[in-house]
Scaffold this active site. Structure first.
Site, PDB file in Angstrom:
ATOM      1  CG  ASN A  32      -1.791   1.171   1.351  1.00 63.79           C
ATOM      2  OD1 ASN A  32      -1.902   1.959   0.417  1.00 63.79           O
ATOM      3  ND2 ASN A  32      -2.437   1.330   2.498  1.00 63.79           N
ATOM      4  CD1 TRP A  33       3.902   1.021  -2.159  1.00 64.66           C
ATOM      5  CD2 TRP A  33       3.804   1.478  -4.354  1.00 64.66           C
ATOM      6  NE1 TRP A  33       4.650   0.075  -2.819  1.00 64.66           N
ATOM      7  CE2 TRP A  33       4.611   0.328  -4.171  1.00 64.66           C
ATOM      8  CE3 TRP A  33       3.615   1.948  -5.648  1.00 64.66           C
ATOM      9  CZ2 TRP A  33       5.226  -0.351  -5.226  1.00 64.66           C
ATOM     10  CZ3 TRP A  33       4.222   1.270  -6.702  1.00 64.66           C
ATOM     11  CH2 TRP A  33       5.019   0.136  -6.490  1.00 64.66           C
ATOM     12  CE  LYS A  34      -0.422   3.274   4.584  1.00 59.98           C
ATOM     13  NZ  LYS A  34      -0.399   3.359   6.018  1.00 59.98           N
ATOM     14  CG  HIS A 118      -6.176   1.900   4.929  1.00 65.15           C
ATOM     15  ND1 HIS A 118      -5.757   2.830   5.838  1.00 65.15           N
ATOM     16  CD2 HIS A 118      -5.154   1.015   4.800  1.00 65.15           C
ATOM     17  CE1 HIS A 118      -4.522   2.525   6.236  1.00 65.15           C
ATOM     18  NE2 HIS A 118      -4.143   1.420   5.611  1.00 65.15           N
ATOM     19  CD  GLU A 120      -3.289   5.478   6.627  1.00 63.07           C
ATOM     20  OE1 GLU A 120      -3.226   5.489   5.397  1.00 63.07           O
ATOM     21  OE2 GLU A 120      -2.403   4.969   7.347  1.00 63.07           O
ATOM     22  CD  GLU A 190      -3.660  -2.316   7.326  1.00 70.19           C
ATOM     23  OE1 GLU A 190      -2.497  -2.493   6.973  1.00 70.19           O
ATOM     24  OE2 GLU A 190      -4.329  -1.335   6.975  1.00 70.19           O
ATOM     25  N   GLY A 196       2.130   2.406  10.744  1.00 73.08           N
ATOM     26  CA  GLY A 196       3.114   3.474  10.572  1.00 73.08           C
ATOM     27  C   GLY A 196       3.771   3.923  11.861  1.00 73.08           C
ATOM     28  CB  SER A 236       4.779  -1.566  12.206  1.00 69.65           C
ATOM     29  OG  SER A 236       4.371  -0.227  12.408  1.00 69.65           O
ATOM     30  N   GLY A 257       2.759  -0.982   4.359  1.00 68.17           N
ATOM     31  CA  GLY A 257       2.833   0.417   3.937  1.00 68.17           C
ATOM     32  C   GLY A 257       4.282   0.852   3.808  1.00 68.17           C
ATOM     33  N   GLY A 258       4.820   1.433   4.876  1.00 65.30           N
ATOM     34  CA  GLY A 258       6.161   2.030   4.860  1.00 65.30           C
ATOM     35  C   GLY A 258       7.244   1.152   4.256  1.00 65.30           C
TER      36      GLY A 258
HETATM   37  P1  PGA Z   1       2.556   0.431   7.661  1.00 66.98           P
HETATM   38  O1  PGA Z   1       1.126   0.633   6.943  1.00 66.98           O
HETATM   39  O2  PGA Z   1       3.134  -0.858   7.148  1.00 66.98           O
HETATM   40  O3  PGA Z   1       3.356   1.630   7.294  1.00 66.98           O
HETATM   41  O4  PGA Z   1       2.295   0.361   9.142  1.00 66.98           O
HETATM   42  C1  PGA Z   1       0.252  -0.441   6.728  1.00 66.98           C
HETATM   43  C2  PGA Z   1      -1.044   0.064   6.110  1.00 66.98           C
HETATM   44  O5  PGA Z   1      -1.606   1.050   6.582  1.00 66.98           O
HETATM   45  O6  PGA Z   1      -1.553  -0.500   5.114  1.00 66.98           O
END
Ligand code: PGA
Length: 274
Positions: A32-34, A118, A120, A190, A196, A236, A257-258
Site C-alpha cells: 500500500n503505497w498510500k 482502510h 485512514e 490492521e 506506521g 509496521s 505500507g512504509g
Molecule cells: P505500515 O502501513 O506498514 O506503514 O504500518 C500499513 C497500512 O496502513 O496498510
C-alpha cells in the site's frame, strides 16, 4: 504444531495450510503505497520487482499505487501475475461526483483489486459502516477483487472491545454480500495503533483477532468460506518481523505500507513469501 505447519509451508508447497481441514491459502503480499512516490519512483520500484523477482509463483503480489500511476504500472506488470488496485473508490456508479473515482474507471485503467475501508479512510475521511458496505458492493459488481480493511484503535484495544469492533466492521461490510462474492474478498486486519508507528501487534494477539474474524465469517457464511478466505495482517510489517507474523496459522499474508516504499525492504518481503 505452528512450527510444523510453517515448515510444511516453507519447504514443500509454500502454502499456508490450516490444520483442521488442510485448505490451502496462497500467501498474499499487498503493498500500500498510500500518498507517496512520484511517477518515476513508482516506475523504478516496479522495475526492480520485475528485474529481481520476475513473475511471483508461490505468493500473490498486489500493488496499491497512487491512482495516477495505475495505468503506467498496469502496463508494466501485464502478464506478470501481479495484481494492481486502487486505494479507494466511490460507491456510486458514475456521474456528477467531482474528484471521485468510479469502480469502472479502476477496471478500465487495469485494476484487478481495490482496498476498501482502510483505517485512514475511516478516520480522516469519515467512512462509516454504510459507505464501506456500499463500496464493497460497487467494487464487486464492477468485477474488482476487494481487500477489506478492519482494525481497532488504541483506545478500543485498551477498553477491551477489539473483538466487538472488528466483528461489527466485518458484519456491516458483509451486508448483502453473497457466498459467491466471497471468492473475491480478502480481509486485512490492521490494528490502527500499529500502522506506521513501528509498533506491531504480537503475532499471538494478531492471530487471535484473525481467528475471531474467521469465526465471524463462518457464522455469517459457512465454514468452507471461513477456511478459504485470506486474512492478512497489516501494521509496521518489515523484513525483520515478517517471519514471526507469517508463522501464525491464521495469518495468510501481509499488507505493508512504509516498508513497501523502499526497493530493498520490498524485495526482501517478496522473496520471503515467494
Ligand atoms: P505500515 O502501513 O506498514 O506503514 O504500518 C500499513 C497500512 O496502513 O496498510
Amino acid at each position: 504444531m505452528k512450527k510444523k505447519l510453517f515448515l510444511i509451508w516453507r519447504e514443500e508447497k509454500k502454502l499456508c495450510v490450516r490444520e483442521e481441514d488442510a485448505m490451502p491459502r496462497r500467501p498474499i503480499l499487498a503493498a500500500n503505497w498510500k500518498m507517496n512516490l512520484t511517477s518515476n519512483q513508482s516506475k523504478l520500484l516496479v522495475d526492480s520487482i520485475l528485474n529481481n523477482l520476475g513473475a511471483p509463483v508461490n505468493c500473490e503480489i498486489i500493488l496499491f499505487p497512487s491512482f495516477l500511476h495505475i495505468p503506467m504500472i498496469a502496463e508494466k506488470i501485464a502478464g506478470k501475475n501481479i495484481g494492481i488496485g486502487g486505494q479507494n473508490l466511490y460507491f456510486e456508479e458514475k456521474g456528477a461526483y467531482t474528484g471521485e473515482i468510479a469502480a469502472f474507471q479502476l477496471v478500465d485503467s487495469g485494476c484487478t483489486h481495490v482496498l476498501i475501508g482502510h483505517s485512514e479512510r475511516r478516520h480522516y475521511f469519515h467512512e462509516n459502516y454504510e459507505t464501506v458496505n456500499k463500496k464493497v458492493l460497487r467494487a464487486l459488481s464492477a468485477g474488482l477483487k476487494v481487500m477489506l480493511c478492519v482494525g481497532e484503535s488504541l483506545e478500543e484495544r485498551e477498553n477491551n472491545v477489539t473483538e466487538m469492533v472488528v466483528v461489527d466492521q466485518i458484519e456491516s461490510a458483509m451486508q448483502n454480500i453473497s457466498h459467491k462474492d466471497m471468492n473475491d474478498i480478502s480481509i486485512a486486519y490492521e490494528p490502527i495503533w500499529a500502522i506506521g508507528t513501528g509498533r506491531i501487534a504480537t503475532p499471538d494477539d494478531a492471530a487471535h483477532v484473525h481467528q475471531i474474524i474467521r469465526k465471524a465469517l463462518g457464522r455469517i457464511f459457512d465454514k468452507e468460506i471461513a477456511s478459504k478466505i485470506c486474512i492478512l495482517y497489516g501494521g509496521s510489517v518489515k523484513p525483520d518481523n515478517i517471519k514471526e507474523v507469517m508463522a501464525e496459522e491464521d495469518i495468510d499474508g501481509v499488507l505493508v505500507g512504509g516498508a513497501s516504499l523502499k526497493t530493498d525492504s520490498l524485495l526482501e518481503l517478496m522473496r520471503f513469501l515467494n
